[in-house]
Scaffold this motif. Structure first.
Motif, PDB file in Angstrom:
ATOM      1  N   UNK A  48       8.206  34.253 -30.574  1.00 56.03           N
ATOM      2  CA  UNK A  48       9.381  34.015 -29.734  1.00 56.03           C
ATOM      3  C   UNK A  48       9.665  35.164 -28.769  1.00 56.03           C
ATOM      4  N   UNK A  49       9.075  36.323 -28.983  1.00 54.82           N
ATOM      5  CA  UNK A  49       9.387  37.496 -28.168  1.00 54.82           C
ATOM      6  C   UNK A  49       8.391  37.755 -27.047  1.00 54.82           C
ATOM      7  N   UNK A  50       7.369  36.891 -26.870  1.00 54.83           N
ATOM      8  CA  UNK A  50       6.352  37.187 -25.854  1.00 54.83           C
ATOM      9  C   UNK A  50       6.828  36.925 -24.440  1.00 54.83           C
ATOM     10  N   UNK A  89      -5.033  40.046 -21.757  1.00 49.10           N
ATOM     11  CA  UNK A  89      -3.741  39.352 -21.628  1.00 49.10           C
ATOM     12  C   UNK A  89      -3.885  37.878 -21.947  1.00 49.10           C
ATOM     13  N   UNK A  90      -4.874  37.230 -21.356  1.00 52.50           N
ATOM     14  CA  UNK A  90      -5.019  35.791 -21.586  1.00 52.50           C
ATOM     15  C   UNK A  90      -5.434  35.485 -23.012  1.00 52.50           C
ATOM     16  N   UNK A  91      -6.231  36.339 -23.647  1.00 47.96           N
ATOM     17  CA  UNK A  91      -6.584  36.131 -25.060  1.00 47.96           C
ATOM     18  C   UNK A  91      -5.349  36.308 -25.939  1.00 47.96           C
ATOM     19  N   UNK A  92      -4.540  37.315 -25.641  1.00 50.20           N
ATOM     20  CA  UNK A  92      -3.310  37.538 -26.396  1.00 50.20           C
ATOM     21  C   UNK A  92      -2.391  36.322 -26.303  1.00 50.20           C
ATOM     22  N   UNK A  93      -2.160  35.850 -25.075  1.00 53.80           N
ATOM     23  CA  UNK A  93      -1.275  34.696 -24.909  1.00 53.80           C
ATOM     24  C   UNK A  93      -1.886  33.422 -25.488  1.00 53.80           C
ATOM     25  N   UNK A  94      -3.191  33.266 -25.410  1.00 56.14           N
ATOM     26  CA  UNK A  94      -3.834  32.111 -26.044  1.00 56.14           C
ATOM     27  C   UNK A  94      -3.570  32.112 -27.547  1.00 56.14           C
ATOM     28  N   UNK A  95      -3.735  33.264 -28.177  1.00 56.34           N
ATOM     29  CA  UNK A  95      -3.493  33.351 -29.628  1.00 56.34           C
ATOM     30  C   UNK A  95      -2.033  33.095 -29.966  1.00 56.34           C
ATOM     31  N   UNK A  96      -1.117  33.617 -29.158  1.00 58.54           N
ATOM     32  CA  UNK A  96       0.308  33.366 -29.408  1.00 58.54           C
ATOM     33  C   UNK A  96       0.650  31.883 -29.249  1.00 58.54           C
ATOM     34  N   UNK A  97       0.119  31.255 -28.201  1.00 59.64           N
ATOM     35  CA  UNK A  97       0.355  29.817 -28.011  1.00 59.64           C
ATOM     36  C   UNK A  97      -0.261  29.016 -29.159  1.00 59.64           C
ATOM     37  N   UNK A 115      -3.019  20.632 -29.693  1.00 56.51           N
ATOM     38  CA  UNK A 115      -2.641  21.825 -28.928  1.00 56.51           C
ATOM     39  C   UNK A 115      -1.823  21.470 -27.702  1.00 56.51           C
ATOM     40  N   UNK A 116      -0.930  22.363 -27.353  1.00 56.38           N
ATOM     41  CA  UNK A 116      -0.090  22.222 -26.178  1.00 56.38           C
ATOM     42  C   UNK A 116      -0.913  22.527 -24.918  1.00 56.38           C
ATOM     43  N   UNK A 117      -0.405  22.120 -23.761  1.00 58.58           N
ATOM     44  CA  UNK A 117      -1.110  22.367 -22.503  1.00 58.58           C
ATOM     45  C   UNK A 117      -1.312  23.858 -22.248  1.00 58.58           C
ATOM     46  N   UNK A 118      -0.303  24.668 -22.562  1.00 52.02           N
ATOM     47  CA  UNK A 118      -0.424  26.120 -22.325  1.00 52.02           C
ATOM     48  C   UNK A 118      -1.553  26.721 -23.151  1.00 52.02           C
ATOM     49  N   UNK A 119      -1.753  26.206 -24.343  1.00 55.96           N
ATOM     50  CA  UNK A 119      -2.840  26.699 -25.191  1.00 55.96           C
ATOM     51  C   UNK A 119      -4.187  26.340 -24.578  1.00 55.96           C
ATOM     52  N   UNK A 120      -4.323  25.116 -24.146  1.00 57.64           N
ATOM     53  CA  UNK A 120      -5.609  24.674 -23.588  1.00 57.64           C
ATOM     54  C   UNK A 120      -5.924  25.365 -22.267  1.00 57.64           C
ATOM     55  N   UNK A 121      -4.939  25.496 -21.387  1.00 54.75           N
ATOM     56  CA  UNK A 121      -5.199  26.105 -20.080  1.00 54.75           C
ATOM     57  C   UNK A 121      -5.498  27.600 -20.224  1.00 54.75           C
ATOM     58  N   UNK A 122      -4.852  28.271 -21.166  1.00 56.70           N
ATOM     59  CA  UNK A 122      -5.162  29.688 -21.372  1.00 56.70           C
ATOM     60  C   UNK A 122      -6.574  29.857 -21.918  1.00 56.70           C
ATOM     61  N   UNK A 123      -7.033  28.934 -22.751  1.00 50.67           N
ATOM     62  CA  UNK A 123      -8.415  28.986 -23.252  1.00 50.67           C
ATOM     63  C   UNK A 123      -9.404  28.775 -22.102  1.00 50.67           C
ATOM     64  N   UNK A 124      -9.117  27.856 -21.207  1.00 53.99           N
ATOM     65  CA  UNK A 124      -9.996  27.608 -20.060  1.00 53.99           C
ATOM     66  C   UNK A 124     -10.042  28.830 -19.147  1.00 53.99           C
ATOM     67  N   UNK A 125      -8.917  29.510 -18.969  1.00 56.12           N
ATOM     68  CA  UNK A 125      -8.900  30.718 -18.135  1.00 56.12           C
ATOM     69  C   UNK A 125      -9.717  31.830 -18.790  1.00 56.12           C
TER      70      UNK A 125
END
Length: 140
Positions: A48-50, A89-97, A115-125
């Motif tokens: 919740x704090x990211x 950064x993107x790996x960190x946010x992917x893991x948090x999502x 998985x939510x869209x944010x999780x999938x799009x961060x993995x693609x990035x």
């Protein structure tokens, strides 16, 4: 006559256009986290704090750094920073999502993982960054 330094910057921009786009994506992530109040507002607690400024402002800074660096020749430490920082950064946010999606699965009582869209799009990035890092420029 055209300024040679200016045309050199545009030449490097053309070569580094994928890193420029990556910087824009990272900048957009940081701005989204800053402007949206409670982007992630459900459990687990550490996720919740990211979206707080403590995390969001460095993301914006890295995005701006990558954008500015894409107008220069990427070599040495600059090349490593332009590759590693957005990847981190993107790996960190992917893991948090992903943790958030798994926790929500338990809270809501969903039987299968979705998985939510944010999780999938961060993995693609992340995949895009890795492909660009390994195959974009042969002299890296």
């Amino acid at each position: 006559m055209d300024n040679p330094k200016r045309s050199t910057c545009w030449l490097y921009f053309r070569l580094n256009r994928a890193w420029f786009i990556n910087g824009l994506e990272t900048l957009a992530l940081g701005i989204t986290m800053i402007l949206s109040n409670n982007f992630i507002d459900r459990p687990p607690d550490f996720v919740m704090h990211i979206d707080e400024p403590m995390f969001s402002i460095p993301v914006v800074t890295v995005g701006l750094y990558v954008i500015i660096s894409s107008f220069h020749y990427l070599r040495g430490l600059n090349q490593k920073l332009v590759t590693f920082l957005p990847l981190f950064i993107w790996t960190f946010y992917f893991l948090m999502f992903l943790f958030h999606d798994i926790a929500m699965m338990q809270v809501i009582g969903i039987v299968h993982f979705s998985p939510n869209f944010t999780t999938m799009i961060s993995f693609i990035i992340i995949i895009k960054i890795l492909l660009e890092a390994f195959w974009s420029n042969p002299d890296w």
